[in-house]
Design an enzyme around this catalytic site. Structure first.
Site, PDB file in Angstrom:
ATOM      1  N   GLU A 290       0.813  -1.213   0.000  1.00  0.00           N
ATOM      2  CA  GLU A 290       0.000   0.000   0.000  1.00  0.00           C
ATOM      3  C   GLU A 290       0.851   1.270   0.000  1.00  0.00           C
ATOM      4  OE1 GLU A 290      -3.947  -1.734   2.276  1.00  0.00           O
ATOM      5  OE2 GLU A 290      -2.348  -0.859   3.483  1.00  0.00           O
ATOM      6  N   ARG A 330       2.684  19.976   8.005  1.00  0.00           N
ATOM      7  CA  ARG A 330       3.701  19.007   8.425  1.00  0.00           C
ATOM      8  C   ARG A 330       4.875  19.634   9.192  1.00  0.00           C
ATOM      9  NH1 ARG A 330       6.443  16.464   5.115  1.00  0.00           N
ATOM     10  NH2 ARG A 330       6.634  14.487   6.255  1.00  0.00           N
ATOM     11  N   CYS A 361      -1.651  32.955  11.620  1.00  0.00           N
ATOM     12  CA  CYS A 361      -1.311  33.607  12.891  1.00  0.00           C
ATOM     13  C   CYS A 361      -0.790  32.595  13.903  1.00  0.00           C
ATOM     14  CB  CYS A 361      -2.522  34.355  13.432  1.00  0.00           C
ATOM     15  SG  CYS A 361      -2.967  35.767  12.414  1.00  0.00           S
ATOM     16  N   GLU A 362       0.314  31.992  13.576  1.00  0.00           N
ATOM     17  CA  GLU A 362       0.994  31.035  14.450  1.00  0.00           C
ATOM     18  C   GLU A 362       2.497  31.219  14.301  1.00  0.00           C
ATOM     19  OE1 GLU A 362      -0.349  28.949  16.580  1.00  0.00           O
ATOM     20  OE2 GLU A 362      -2.451  29.186  15.974  1.00  0.00           O
TER      21      GLU A 362
END
Length: 437
Positions: A290, A330, A361-362
């Protein structure tokens, strides 16, 4: 285009993706923009099956759609003869809408809802991969309502430690996924399937984690799974006809990354399976793998436009782009690292260290810290490589930002895979509560 080797650059000095000028793509479709290279996707799909044909083994490559999915991607997978690994009703519904062959769909998840299971049963998915005892009972009851027999695989925890980030390890004994071998739960789950009214036992499944560069964990997984196949035969008198060995093959994100080619992973797994079954005197089961990230990861590039450049003297210099955490969580989620170029200056020499800052806003919204690039200015187009997997699929409307468009490129042609969200799309499901009117 292999970004850790030679870039494709045209006479204007612009980065070229799938035969298309990246700067013109940004101008035509807007930014942020996910760009997917169709030829690269198809080449990887074919490389898996090439090894399988050479080894003469019965096998299916099932694309792990959680990495990146939409109706066009389902079409590509189907055209290349792949199966499909889905983990939610949304992914399954996408496959249904794309008219993907349901008999080649594997439905995963550690907490499938009643409605999702009903959808899977109604549409006749090939396998439901059961994760726990209650789920097995629930699937049996729902299958009974539809008067259908449902093929069940049992997810096994092989107890293998793969060298990857803790957040993407899935095969250890304490994982939330699957049932343990050592504690006897896996055998009990198979017995439950065998004793059920509406279920057919259709094999076992494992997955040890993601973004793995080494071959040894995959060889160990094969050895554990074949040991378990022998145990199932001895304790339950049942032949395991299918062994789903998951995915997790690593890709390049940085120039110094050293993953193997996709065919090398498959070649090793197939050879180990053949030898292990021979040594244990058991029939070779149908093998399912997979891959997800390895099929689409390096085929994807994200284009951003620089809005401003901010320098904090003696400390750091930022290039502020029009995307970030909302289209690629990520780096903030597990410190993922990327490589970038300035698409409109791809032939120019790198001369400055600059960090690519996202617009949400981080404080953690830094796509790349200390990239080494040509002089970056407002209006430049930044291309971030290997964003085909777990970027669009994890994108959100944080800060009410629209999710970017996805464009498919091939031989100089481009077209939408997914159109850009509008502000109307973001607000159309909002409701003003009656007592606020």
């Amino acid at each position: 285009m292999d970004y850790w080797g030679e870039l494709n650059i045209n006479d204007e000095g612009h980065l070229v993706l799938g035969g298309c000028d990246a700067v013109l793509l940004a101008k035509e479709y807007g930014t942020p923009l996910f760009v997917m290279d169709e030829n690269k996707i198809r080449e990887t799909c074919r490389s898996y099956y090439k090894v399988i044909r050479e080894k003469g083994i019965d096998a299916l490559v099932a694309y792990a759609s959680k990495a990146f999915t939409n109706k066009s991607m389902c079409k590509i997978a189907a055209q290349e003869g792949l199966g499909l690994d889905v983990v939610s009703g949304g992914e399954l519904y996408t496959a249904v809408k794309a008219k993907f062959p349901m008999e080649k769909v594997y439905f995963h998840g550690n907490n499938k809802t009643k409605s999702e299971i009903a959808m899977a049963v109604e549409h006749g998915v090939g396998r439901i991969v059961a994760d726990n005892f209650e789920e097995i009972d629930l699937i049996d009851k729902i299958a009974g309502r539809f008067k259908k027999k449902v093929n069940i695989q049992v997810r096994i925890k092989p107890g293998i430690e793969a060298h990857t980030h803790d957040y993407i390890k899935t095969g250890t004994d304490d994982s939330k996924f699957g049932l343990g071998i050592k504690d006897g739960q896996a055998i009990l789950a198979i017995r439950q399937v065998l004793d059920s009214t509406n279920l057919e036992f259709a094999g076992i499944h494992c997955h040890i984690g993601s973004q793995i560069f080494e071959l040894e964990p995959f060889k160990m997984a094969v050895d554990v799974m074949t040991d378990f196949i022998l145990k199932v035969k001895d304790k339950l008198g049942v032949k395991v006809s299918e062994a789903n060995l998951g995915g997790g093959y690593g890709i390049h994100y940085l120039a110094e990354d050293e993953p193997l080619y996709p065919y090398q992973y498959v070649e090793t797994i197939v050879e180990e399976l053949i030898e292990s079954c021979k040594g244990k005197n058991i029939d070779i089961p149908k093998m399912v793998i997979e891959p997800g990230r390895s099929i689409v990861g390096e085929a994807g590039t994200t284009l951003y436009e620089v809005g401003s450049v901010k320098e904090i003297p003696g400390i750091i210099k930022y290039a502020n782009v029009d995307g970030g955490l909302a289209d690629n969580p990520r780096p903030a989620l597990y410190q993922a690292e990327y490589t970038a170029v300035v698409a409109n200056k791809a032939s120019e020499k790198s001369e400055e260290k600059i960090s690519i800052a996202g617009r949400t806003c981080e404080s953690s919204d830094i796509l790349i810290k200390d990239a080494f690039l040509p002089k970056v200015e407002a209006g430049d187009i930044i291309a971030v490589f290997s964003t085909g997997a777990y970027n669009y699929s994890m994108a959100s409307n944080y800060n009410r930002l629209p999710i970017p468009a996805v464009v498919l490129v091939k031989d100089g042609k481009s077209d939408y895979m997914v159109k850009r969200q509008t502000y109307e799309d973001i607000t159309k499901l909002d409701v003003i509560s009656n007592w606020l009117k």
